[in-house]
Design a protein around this motif. Structure first.
Motif, PDB file in Angstrom:
ATOM      1  N   VAL A  20      -4.085   7.746  30.207  1.00  0.00           N
ATOM      2  CA  VAL A  20      -4.281   8.929  30.870  1.00  0.00           C
ATOM      3  C   VAL A  20      -4.046  10.060  30.089  1.00  0.00           C
ATOM      4  O   VAL A  20      -4.743  10.973  30.471  1.00  0.00           O
ATOM      5  N   CYS A  21      -2.730  10.268  29.992  1.00  0.00           N
ATOM      6  CA  CYS A  21      -2.194  11.524  29.155  1.00  0.00           C
ATOM      7  C   CYS A  21      -3.463  12.217  27.549  1.00  0.00           C
ATOM      8  O   CYS A  21      -3.429  12.635  27.650  1.00  0.00           O
ATOM      9  N   GLY A  22      -3.134  10.202  27.118  1.00  0.00           N
ATOM     10  CA  GLY A  22      -4.328  10.207  26.453  1.00  0.00           C
ATOM     11  C   GLY A  22      -5.606  10.938  26.177  1.00  0.00           C
ATOM     12  O   GLY A  22      -5.812  11.379  25.860  1.00  0.00           O
ATOM     13  N   LYS A  23      -6.736  10.404  26.875  1.00  0.00           N
ATOM     14  CA  LYS A  23      -7.839  10.710  27.737  1.00  0.00           C
ATOM     15  C   LYS A  23      -7.802  12.347  27.910  1.00  0.00           C
ATOM     16  O   LYS A  23      -8.535  12.976  27.666  1.00  0.00           O
ATOM     17  N   CYS A  53       2.586  15.914  31.129  1.00  0.00           N
ATOM     18  CA  CYS A  53       1.538  14.514  31.514  1.00  0.00           C
ATOM     19  C   CYS A  53       2.770  12.786  30.969  1.00  0.00           C
ATOM     20  O   CYS A  53       2.909  12.223  31.942  1.00  0.00           O
ATOM     21  N   THR A  54       3.259  12.782  30.082  1.00  0.00           N
ATOM     22  CA  THR A  54       4.087  11.362  29.137  1.00  0.00           C
ATOM     23  C   THR A  54       4.975  11.789  29.780  1.00  0.00           C
ATOM     24  O   THR A  54       5.270  10.799  30.325  1.00  0.00           O
ATOM     25  N   PHE A  73       3.524   5.821  21.528  1.00  0.00           N
ATOM     26  CA  PHE A  73       2.088   6.342  21.932  1.00  0.00           C
ATOM     27  C   PHE A  73       1.767   7.594  21.626  1.00  0.00           C
ATOM     28  O   PHE A  73       0.865   8.258  21.495  1.00  0.00           O
ATOM     29  N   ILE A  74       3.314   8.743  21.792  1.00  0.00           N
ATOM     30  CA  ILE A  74       2.952  10.012  21.240  1.00  0.00           C
ATOM     31  C   ILE A  74       2.549  10.032  19.962  1.00  0.00           C
ATOM     32  O   ILE A  74       1.699  11.306  19.302  1.00  0.00           O
ATOM     33  N   THR A  75       3.350   9.312  19.109  1.00  0.00           N
ATOM     34  CA  THR A  75       2.935   9.185  17.240  1.00  0.00           C
ATOM     35  C   THR A  75       1.498   8.542  17.543  1.00  0.00           C
ATOM     36  O   THR A  75       0.297   9.269  16.423  1.00  0.00           O
TER      37      THR A  75
END
Length: 128
Positions: A20-23, A53-54, A73-75
Motif C-alpha cells: 500500500v505504501c509502495g503504491k 508509511c512503511t 521492500f524499500i530496496t
C-alpha cells in the motif's frame, strides 16, 4: 511474578500492508518528471511520506522498523525508481611531472631556508 505480554511480529501482515505504501509512493512519483527522479529535492516530501508509511505499517503489525523484510521492500522501491541514479566518481590524476616536482620542491626549499635563518639568527643573538 509480573506478567509481561510480548507481541510477536506478524511478518505476513506487514508484507501484506507494505505494498500500500509502495503504491501510494508510485502515485506520488507520477507527478515528478522521471528525468528528475535522481534529484531528491523534487520528491523529498513523497519519500518522507513513504518511509513514514512503511514505519507505521511495520509497527501496526507489531514489528520493529526497520527490519530485514521492510528493508527488502524499500530496496525494491529504490531499484524501481532510482536504479539509474549513480554518483559520478571523479577520476583523479597526478599532475604532470614538472608541476609535481615544483609542488614538492617549493616547501622543501622554504623549510631549508627557514632552518638556515633560525640557525643564523641564533648564532648572532648578541647583535639582536
Amino acid at each position: 511474578g509480573e506478567y509481561q505480554q510480548t507481541r510477536l511480529c506478524n511478518e505476513s501482515l506487514m508484507l501484506e500492508k507494505l505494498p500500500v505504501c509502495g503504491k501510494s509512493f508510485e502515485e506520488m512519483m507520477k507527478k515528478v518528471d522521471s528525468k528528475k527522479w535522481c534529484n531528491l529535492t523534487e520528491f523529498i516530501m513523497y519519500y518522507d511520506n513513504f518511509t513514514q508509511c512503511t514505519e507505521r505499517e511495520a509497527n501496526s503489525a507489531s514489528c520493529f522498523w526497520p527490519n530485514p523484510l521492510a528493508e527488502g521492500f524499500i530496496t525494491g522501491i529504490h531499484k524501481q525508481f532510482f536504479s539509474n541514479c549513480t554518483s559520478d566518481k571523479v577520476h583523479w590524476e597526478d599532475p604532470p611531472d614538472e608541476i609535481l616536482i615544483t609542488l614538492i620542491l617549493i616547501p622543501v626549499m622554504l623549510t631549508c631556508a627557514m632552518i638556515t635563518l633560525v640557525v643564523w639568527c641564533s648564532k648572532r643573538s648578541d647583535i639582536l
